[in-house]
Design an enzyme around this catalytic site. Structure first.
Site, PDB file in Angstrom:
ATOM      1  N   GLU A  54      -4.053   5.730  -8.306  1.00  0.00           N
ATOM      2  CA  GLU A  54      -4.629   6.831  -7.539  1.00  0.00           C
ATOM      3  C   GLU A  54      -5.151   7.856  -8.535  1.00  0.00           C
ATOM      4  O   GLU A  54      -4.394   8.671  -9.064  1.00  0.00           O
ATOM      5  CB  GLU A  54      -3.548   7.428  -6.630  1.00  0.00           C
ATOM      6  N   ASP A  74       0.825  -1.203   0.000  1.00  0.00           N
ATOM      7  CA  ASP A  74       0.000   0.000   0.000  1.00  0.00           C
ATOM      8  C   ASP A  74       0.860   1.254   0.000  1.00  0.00           C
ATOM      9  O   ASP A  74       1.859   1.341   0.708  1.00  0.00           O
ATOM     10  CB  ASP A  74      -0.892  -0.024   1.251  1.00  0.00           C
TER      11      ASP A  74
END
Length: 284
Positions: free
Chosen positions: A141, A89
Protein backbone atom coordinates in the site's frame (compact mmCIF):
# COMPACT_ATOMS: atom_id res chain seq x y z
CA UNK A 1 1.57 -28.56 4.54
CA UNK A 2 5.28 -27.81 4.72
CA UNK A 3 6.97 -24.96 2.93
CA UNK A 4 9.01 -27.44 0.90
CA UNK A 5 5.86 -29.05 -0.46
CA UNK A 6 4.36 -25.65 -1.30
CA UNK A 7 7.38 -24.27 -3.11
CA UNK A 8 6.34 -23.06 -6.57
CA UNK A 9 8.60 -22.86 -9.64
CA UNK A 10 7.63 -19.24 -10.22
CA UNK A 11 5.37 -16.50 -8.94
CA UNK A 12 2.27 -17.07 -11.07
CA UNK A 13 0.29 -14.15 -9.65
CA UNK A 14 3.10 -11.69 -10.36
CA UNK A 15 3.48 -13.05 -13.89
CA UNK A 16 -0.24 -12.60 -14.62
CA UNK A 17 -0.23 -9.04 -13.29
CA UNK A 18 2.88 -8.19 -15.31
CA UNK A 19 1.15 -9.49 -18.45
CA UNK A 20 -1.91 -7.37 -17.67
CA UNK A 21 0.28 -4.30 -17.22
CA UNK A 22 2.16 -4.93 -20.47
CA UNK A 23 -1.01 -5.46 -22.51
CA UNK A 24 -3.08 -2.75 -20.82
CA UNK A 25 -5.91 -4.72 -19.31
CA UNK A 26 -6.68 -5.37 -15.65
CA UNK A 27 -7.42 -8.51 -13.70
CA UNK A 28 -10.58 -8.26 -11.64
CA UNK A 29 -10.03 -8.82 -7.92
CA UNK A 30 -13.40 -9.71 -6.46
CA UNK A 31 -14.22 -10.28 -2.79
CA UNK A 32 -15.91 -13.44 -1.58
CA UNK A 33 -17.58 -13.78 1.82
CA UNK A 34 -19.21 -17.22 1.50
CA UNK A 35 -19.56 -20.20 -0.85
CA UNK A 36 -22.09 -18.59 -3.19
CA UNK A 37 -20.14 -15.37 -3.72
CA UNK A 38 -16.93 -17.32 -4.36
CA UNK A 39 -18.72 -19.54 -6.86
CA UNK A 40 -20.19 -16.52 -8.66
CA UNK A 41 -16.73 -15.02 -9.15
CA UNK A 42 -15.15 -18.15 -10.55
CA UNK A 43 -18.17 -19.02 -12.69
CA UNK A 44 -18.08 -15.58 -14.30
CA UNK A 45 -14.37 -15.89 -15.05
CA UNK A 46 -14.94 -19.32 -16.57
CA UNK A 47 -17.65 -17.94 -18.85
CA UNK A 48 -15.43 -15.00 -19.88
CA UNK A 49 -12.29 -17.18 -20.22
CA UNK A 50 -10.48 -14.66 -18.04
CA UNK A 51 -7.92 -14.87 -15.25
CA UNK A 52 -9.42 -13.78 -11.96
CA UNK A 53 -8.31 -12.84 -8.47
CA UNK A 54 -10.53 -14.39 -5.80
CA UNK A 55 -10.14 -12.24 -2.70
CA UNK A 56 -10.72 -13.02 0.96
CA UNK A 57 -10.36 -10.01 3.24
CA UNK A 58 -9.43 -10.10 6.90
CA UNK A 59 -12.97 -8.85 7.64
CA UNK A 60 -14.46 -11.79 5.71
CA UNK A 61 -12.14 -14.17 7.56
CA UNK A 62 -13.46 -12.85 10.86
CA UNK A 63 -17.00 -13.52 9.64
CA UNK A 64 -16.64 -16.97 8.06
CA UNK A 65 -13.40 -18.28 9.54
CA UNK A 66 -10.19 -18.03 7.54
CA UNK A 67 -9.54 -21.75 7.18
CA UNK A 68 -13.16 -22.53 6.24
CA UNK A 69 -13.37 -19.80 3.60
CA UNK A 70 -9.90 -20.63 2.31
CA UNK A 71 -10.87 -24.27 1.81
CA UNK A 72 -13.86 -23.28 -0.34
CA UNK A 73 -11.74 -20.94 -2.45
CA UNK A 74 -8.91 -23.43 -2.82
CA UNK A 75 -11.33 -26.08 -4.07
CA UNK A 76 -12.72 -23.66 -6.66
CA UNK A 77 -9.18 -22.71 -7.71
CA UNK A 78 -8.09 -26.32 -8.16
CA UNK A 79 -11.10 -27.27 -10.27
CA UNK A 80 -11.19 -24.15 -12.46
CA UNK A 81 -10.20 -24.22 -16.13
CA UNK A 82 -8.93 -20.62 -15.94
CA UNK A 83 -6.22 -19.10 -13.69
CA UNK A 84 -7.64 -18.31 -10.26
CA UNK A 85 -5.36 -16.33 -7.96
CA UNK A 86 -6.33 -16.69 -4.31
CA UNK A 87 -5.57 -13.37 -2.63
CA UNK A 88 -5.67 -12.37 1.04
CA UNK A 89 -6.85 -8.77 1.03
CA UNK A 90 -6.21 -6.06 3.61
CA UNK A 91 -4.18 -8.08 6.10
CA UNK A 92 -4.03 -5.87 9.15
CA UNK A 93 -0.80 -7.26 10.61
CA UNK A 94 2.34 -8.96 9.34
CA UNK A 95 1.34 -12.02 11.33
CA UNK A 96 -2.02 -12.41 9.59
CA UNK A 97 -0.36 -11.94 6.18
CA UNK A 98 2.14 -14.69 6.98
CA UNK A 99 -0.71 -16.93 8.13
CA UNK A 100 -2.32 -16.51 4.70
CA UNK A 101 0.98 -17.39 3.03
CA UNK A 102 1.20 -20.54 5.14
CA UNK A 103 -2.38 -21.50 4.25
CA UNK A 104 -1.59 -21.50 0.53
CA UNK A 105 -2.71 -18.11 -0.77
CA UNK A 106 -1.12 -17.06 -4.07
CA UNK A 107 -0.95 -13.39 -3.12
CA UNK A 108 -1.28 -11.24 0.00
CA UNK A 109 -1.88 -7.54 0.59
CA UNK A 110 -0.61 -5.93 3.79
CA UNK A 111 -2.08 -2.61 4.92
CA UNK A 112 0.45 0.12 5.57
CA UNK A 113 -1.57 3.06 6.81
CA UNK A 114 -0.47 2.55 10.43
CA UNK A 115 3.20 3.22 9.59
CA UNK A 116 5.17 5.95 7.90
CA UNK A 117 6.32 5.22 4.36
CA UNK A 118 9.75 3.95 5.40
CA UNK A 119 8.36 1.70 8.13
CA UNK A 120 5.71 0.39 5.77
CA UNK A 121 8.32 -0.48 3.13
CA UNK A 122 10.58 -2.24 5.65
CA UNK A 123 7.72 -4.35 7.02
CA UNK A 124 6.70 -5.28 3.49
CA UNK A 125 10.30 -6.33 2.81
CA UNK A 126 10.04 -8.90 5.60
CA UNK A 127 6.82 -10.24 4.13
CA UNK A 128 8.18 -10.28 0.57
CA UNK A 129 11.24 -12.30 1.59
CA UNK A 130 9.12 -15.13 2.99
CA UNK A 131 6.36 -14.92 0.39
CA UNK A 132 8.65 -14.86 -2.65
CA UNK A 133 10.53 -17.91 -1.42
CA UNK A 134 7.22 -19.77 -1.71
CA UNK A 135 6.17 -18.27 -5.04
CA UNK A 136 3.61 -15.95 -3.40
CA UNK A 137 3.11 -12.39 -4.67
CA UNK A 138 2.87 -9.37 -2.37
CA UNK A 139 0.78 -6.24 -2.77
CA UNK A 140 1.85 -3.17 -0.85
CA UNK A 141 0.00 0.00 0.00
CA UNK A 142 1.98 2.98 -1.29
CA UNK A 143 -0.92 5.40 -0.91
CA UNK A 144 -3.89 4.72 1.33
CA UNK A 145 -7.38 4.77 -0.19
CA UNK A 146 -9.94 6.36 2.13
CA UNK A 147 -11.63 3.70 4.29
CA UNK A 148 -14.04 4.61 7.06
CA UNK A 149 -12.24 6.93 9.47
CA UNK A 150 -8.90 6.22 7.81
CA UNK A 151 -7.98 9.18 5.64
CA UNK A 152 -6.49 8.89 2.16
CA UNK A 153 -2.83 9.68 1.56
CA UNK A 154 -1.51 11.35 -1.59
CA UNK A 155 2.25 10.91 -2.01
CA UNK A 156 4.70 12.11 -4.62
CA UNK A 157 5.52 9.90 -7.57
CA UNK A 158 9.22 10.38 -6.87
CA UNK A 159 8.91 8.29 -3.70
CA UNK A 160 7.38 5.32 -5.53
CA UNK A 161 10.57 3.87 -7.04
CA UNK A 162 12.35 3.87 -3.68
CA UNK A 163 9.30 2.32 -2.04
CA UNK A 164 9.24 -0.47 -4.64
CA UNK A 165 12.98 -1.04 -4.30
CA UNK A 166 12.96 -1.31 -0.50
CA UNK A 167 9.69 -3.24 -0.13
CA UNK A 168 10.22 -5.72 -2.96
CA UNK A 169 6.47 -5.89 -3.63
CA UNK A 170 5.04 -7.14 -6.92
CA UNK A 171 2.12 -4.68 -7.07
CA UNK A 172 1.25 -1.50 -5.24
CA UNK A 173 -2.02 0.16 -4.31
CA UNK A 174 -2.34 3.86 -5.08
CA UNK A 175 -4.89 6.54 -4.28
CA UNK A 176 -6.45 8.29 -7.28
CA UNK A 177 -9.72 9.43 -5.75
CA UNK A 178 -11.81 6.38 -4.92
CA UNK A 179 -12.88 5.28 -1.43
CA UNK A 180 -14.01 2.01 0.07
CA UNK A 181 -17.69 1.11 0.46
CA UNK A 182 -19.01 3.56 -2.15
CA UNK A 183 -22.54 2.64 -3.18
CA UNK A 184 -22.77 5.16 -6.03
CA UNK A 185 -20.41 5.84 -8.92
CA UNK A 186 -19.45 9.35 -7.93
CA UNK A 187 -15.65 9.05 -7.60
CA UNK A 188 -13.55 11.54 -9.56
CA UNK A 189 -10.35 9.83 -10.65
CA UNK A 190 -7.11 11.80 -10.66
CA UNK A 191 -5.74 10.47 -13.94
CA UNK A 192 -2.93 13.03 -13.98
CA UNK A 193 -1.57 11.69 -10.70
CA UNK A 194 -1.98 8.13 -11.97
CA UNK A 195 0.09 8.95 -15.05
CA UNK A 196 2.87 10.31 -12.86
CA UNK A 197 2.88 7.19 -10.71
CA UNK A 198 2.69 4.90 -13.72
CA UNK A 199 5.55 6.68 -15.44
CA UNK A 200 7.70 6.31 -12.33
CA UNK A 201 7.60 2.50 -12.39
CA UNK A 202 6.51 -0.25 -14.74
CA UNK A 203 5.05 -2.23 -11.88
CA UNK A 204 1.36 -3.20 -11.77
CA UNK A 205 -0.72 -0.61 -9.92
CA UNK A 206 -3.81 -1.50 -7.90
CA UNK A 207 -7.07 0.42 -7.56
CA UNK A 208 -9.03 -0.09 -4.34
CA UNK A 209 -12.59 1.14 -3.86
CA UNK A 210 -13.44 0.64 -7.52
CA UNK A 211 -17.19 0.31 -6.92
CA UNK A 212 -17.38 4.10 -6.93
CA UNK A 213 -15.78 4.58 -10.37
CA UNK A 214 -17.63 4.64 -13.68
CA UNK A 215 -16.81 2.06 -16.38
CA UNK A 216 -15.47 4.83 -18.60
CA UNK A 217 -13.07 6.10 -15.92
CA UNK A 218 -11.97 2.56 -15.11
CA UNK A 219 -11.05 1.93 -18.75
CA UNK A 220 -8.93 5.09 -18.78
CA UNK A 221 -7.23 4.16 -15.50
CA UNK A 222 -6.45 0.68 -16.80
CA UNK A 223 -4.93 2.12 -19.95
CA UNK A 224 -2.72 4.32 -17.75
CA UNK A 225 -1.35 1.47 -15.63
CA UNK A 226 -3.95 0.02 -13.26
CA UNK A 227 -3.53 -3.76 -13.54
CA UNK A 228 -5.61 -5.01 -10.59
CA UNK A 229 -9.07 -3.63 -9.89
CA UNK A 230 -10.64 -4.44 -6.52
CA UNK A 231 -14.43 -4.71 -6.35
CA UNK A 232 -16.44 -5.64 -3.26
CA UNK A 233 -19.31 -3.26 -2.44
CA UNK A 234 -20.81 -3.32 -5.93
CA UNK A 235 -20.99 -7.12 -5.80
CA UNK A 236 -22.51 -7.19 -2.34
CA UNK A 237 -25.21 -4.80 -3.57
CA UNK A 238 -26.00 -7.11 -6.49
CA UNK A 239 -26.03 -10.24 -4.34
CA UNK A 240 -28.32 -8.61 -1.80
CA UNK A 241 -30.62 -7.37 -4.56
CA UNK A 242 -30.99 -10.94 -5.78
CA UNK A 243 -31.86 -12.21 -2.30
CA UNK A 244 -34.43 -9.45 -1.80
CA UNK A 245 -36.10 -10.15 -5.13
CA UNK A 246 -36.58 -13.78 -4.19
CA UNK A 247 -37.71 -13.10 -0.62
CA UNK A 248 -40.49 -10.88 -1.96
CA UNK A 249 -42.34 -14.20 -2.16
CA UNK A 250 -43.50 -14.80 1.45
CA UNK A 251 -43.83 -18.54 0.75
CA UNK A 252 -40.18 -18.98 -0.17
CA UNK A 253 -38.14 -20.55 2.62
CA UNK A 254 -35.52 -22.69 0.84
CA UNK A 255 -32.19 -20.89 1.23
CA UNK A 256 -30.81 -22.73 -1.79
CA UNK A 257 -33.30 -20.99 -4.03
CA UNK A 258 -32.73 -17.40 -2.99
CA UNK A 259 -28.97 -17.82 -2.49
CA UNK A 260 -28.68 -19.65 -5.79
CA UNK A 261 -30.54 -16.88 -7.59
CA UNK A 262 -28.37 -14.23 -5.92
CA UNK A 263 -25.31 -16.15 -7.06
CA UNK A 264 -26.48 -15.95 -10.67
CA UNK A 265 -27.22 -12.22 -10.37
CA UNK A 266 -23.73 -11.64 -9.01
CA UNK A 267 -22.19 -13.82 -11.74
CA UNK A 268 -23.64 -11.57 -14.41
CA UNK A 269 -22.28 -8.43 -12.73
CA UNK A 270 -18.81 -9.96 -12.44
CA UNK A 271 -18.94 -10.85 -16.15
CA UNK A 272 -19.77 -7.24 -17.01
CA UNK A 273 -16.87 -6.00 -14.90
CA UNK A 274 -14.44 -8.46 -16.48
CA UNK A 275 -15.49 -7.16 -19.89
CA UNK A 276 -14.95 -3.58 -18.72
CA UNK A 277 -11.47 -4.45 -17.47
CA UNK A 278 -10.55 -5.96 -20.85
CA UNK A 279 -9.53 -9.33 -19.38
CA UNK A 280 -12.04 -11.51 -21.26
CA UNK A 281 -10.18 -14.14 -23.26
CA UNK A 282 -6.83 -13.28 -21.62
CA UNK A 283 -6.12 -16.79 -20.37
CA UNK A 284 -2.40 -17.43 -20.91
Amino acid sequence: MTAALRLKPKNRAAALLAHAREHRYAIGAFNAVNMETAEAIVQAAELEKAPVILQVSENAARYAGLEHLTAICQSLREHASIPVILHFDHAETLESALTAVALGFDMVMLEGGDLDLDGNAKRLKLLSKTAHALGVAVEGEFEVTQKGEREATHLSASALSEFMKVSGVDAVAVDIGTSHKQTEKTAKLDISHLRELSHQTGAPLVLHGSSGATPEDLRIAIHEGISKVNVATELMLEFTRGVREQLADPKLYDARKYLGYAREVMTQRVRTLIQTFGSSGQVL
